[in-house]
Design an enzyme around this catalytic site. Sequence first.
Site, PDB file in Angstrom:
ATOM      1  N   HIS A   1     -57.165 -12.502  27.406  1.00 48.80           N
ATOM      2  CA  HIS A   1     -57.561 -12.298  26.010  1.00 48.80           C
ATOM      3  C   HIS A   1     -57.734 -10.809  25.705  1.00 48.80           C
ATOM      4  CE1 HIS A   1     -57.647 -16.500  25.378  1.00 48.80           C
ATOM      5  NE2 HIS A   1     -58.718 -16.741  26.119  1.00 48.80           N
TER       6      HIS A   1
ATOM      7  N   LEU B   1     -50.480  -2.500   4.999  1.00 47.03           N
ATOM      8  CA  LEU B   1     -50.354  -3.899   5.410  1.00 47.03           C
ATOM      9  C   LEU B   1     -51.559  -4.738   4.976  1.00 47.03           C
ATOM     10  CD1 LEU B   1     -48.881  -5.985   7.396  1.00 47.03           C
ATOM     11  CD2 LEU B   1     -50.507  -5.185   9.116  1.00 47.03           C
TER      12      LEU B   1
ATOM     13  N   ASP C   1     -50.034 -16.700  21.420  1.00 43.86           N
ATOM     14  CA  ASP C   1     -50.231 -17.686  22.485  1.00 43.86           C
ATOM     15  C   ASP C   1     -49.773 -17.155  23.845  1.00 43.86           C
ATOM     16  OD1 ASP C   1     -50.893 -20.095  23.618  1.00 43.86           O
ATOM     17  OD2 ASP C   1     -49.071 -21.118  22.977  1.00 43.86           O
TER      18      ASP C   1
HETATM   19  C1  FPP Z   1     -53.970 -18.430  22.833  1.00 47.27           C
HETATM   20  O1  FPP Z   1     -53.662 -18.220  24.200  1.00 47.27           O
HETATM   21  C2  FPP Z   1     -54.880 -17.388  22.398  1.00 47.27           C
HETATM   22  C3  FPP Z   1     -56.109 -17.607  21.842  1.00 47.27           C
HETATM   23  C4  FPP Z   1     -56.678 -18.946  21.600  1.00 47.27           C
HETATM   24  C5  FPP Z   1     -56.962 -16.462  21.458  1.00 47.27           C
HETATM   25  C6  FPP Z   1     -56.263 -15.338  20.791  1.00 47.27           C
HETATM   26  C7  FPP Z   1     -57.143 -14.169  20.847  1.00 47.27           C
HETATM   27  C8  FPP Z   1     -56.754 -12.900  21.018  1.00 47.27           C
HETATM   28  C9  FPP Z   1     -55.339 -12.495  21.048  1.00 47.27           C
HETATM   29  C10 FPP Z   1     -57.737 -11.806  21.182  1.00 47.27           C
HETATM   30  C11 FPP Z   1     -58.813 -11.675  20.148  1.00 47.27           C
HETATM   31  C12 FPP Z   1     -58.363 -11.434  18.772  1.00 47.27           C
HETATM   32  C13 FPP Z   1     -58.799 -10.459  17.961  1.00 47.27           C
HETATM   33  C14 FPP Z   1     -58.552 -10.592  16.499  1.00 47.27           C
HETATM   34  C15 FPP Z   1     -59.484  -9.240  18.421  1.00 47.27           C
HETATM   35  P1  FPP Z   1     -54.162 -19.261  25.256  1.00 47.27           P
HETATM   36  O2  FPP Z   1     -55.495 -18.849  25.742  1.00 47.27           O
HETATM   37  O3  FPP Z   1     -54.128 -20.631  24.673  1.00 47.27           O
HETATM   38  O4  FPP Z   1     -53.089 -19.086  26.379  1.00 47.27           O
HETATM   39  P2  FPP Z   1     -52.534 -20.219  27.346  1.00 47.27           P
HETATM   40  O5  FPP Z   1     -51.861 -21.249  26.460  1.00 47.27           O
HETATM   41  O6  FPP Z   1     -51.574 -19.478  28.208  1.00 47.27           O
HETATM   42  O7  FPP Z   1     -53.715 -20.769  28.093  1.00 47.27           O
END
Ligand code: FPP
Length: 237
Positions: free
Chosen positions: A39, A132, A22
């Site tokens: 992202h 893993l 997150d």
């Molecule tokens: C949460 O941060 C993150 C997500 C909903 C997406 C997670 C995706 C990745 C880490 C990259 C893609 C993954 C792979 C497997 C290649 P947020 O966007 O909710 O952050 P915020 O709360 O600060 O807005």
Amino acid sequence: MFSFKKNKRERILPKHIAIIMDGNGRWAKKRSLPRSAGHIAGAKTFKNIARYCNKIGLEYLTVYAFSTENWKRPKEEVENIMNLLRDYLKDAENFKDENIKVKFIGNLEPLAEDIKELIKKDEDGSKDATGLNLNIAINYGGRDEITNAVKKIVAEGISQSEITEQTISDRLYTKGQPDPDFIIRPSGEYRLSNYLIWQSAYAEYWFSDVLWPDFKPKHLEKAIDDYNNRNRRFGGV
Ligand code: FPP
């Protein structure tokens, strides 16, 4: 004189760590960048942390990449995350050369056909890996997972008296895997957000203000050190 102080080598590794990745959006906002940049940085961190977990001999890692609720985000952002997933899946060396066994958990049905094919290819291609076990949660929701397990139990005609906790565990995406014993959520939020809600009944939790793209192996090491200072009693004394 000898000391009982544990050094790093003597620490106990959790068997199964689950991470809520997150804070990508806030990381980007702080830098006046589009959310997509957050992202992209988050995906880099994910690869780095997965490799590190493999290196230190962790058995299971589960990461939350996309929840059943994340479809509500702007179309462009959803597409952006799906493209990062595509890139990751195409780069098979992420698991093959690393000896990582990858598994996708969640309702994969609504995903694009090419992504589903890549997932199958990578899961099949890494099935004999001995390093893993990496679970990537995509279109995953804990309540959705439990609802599906109940539907399967009914469809199989299992009678009420036969149903145990194991009957349910065996119908979750994580069937056959140990429950996560340690859940990590960076970015200053203190929620589980529908993540592994059945499996994490006895997990220890670790929170940090670090935003996911800034999360480094040193933060994971600190979390594991803290885990070693927890007293896990599982309801006993
Ligand atoms: C949460 O941060 C993150 C997500 C909903 C997406 C997670 C995706 C990745 C880490 C990259 C893609 C993954 C792979 C497997 C290649 P947020 O966007 O909710 O952050 P915020 O709360 O600060 O807005």
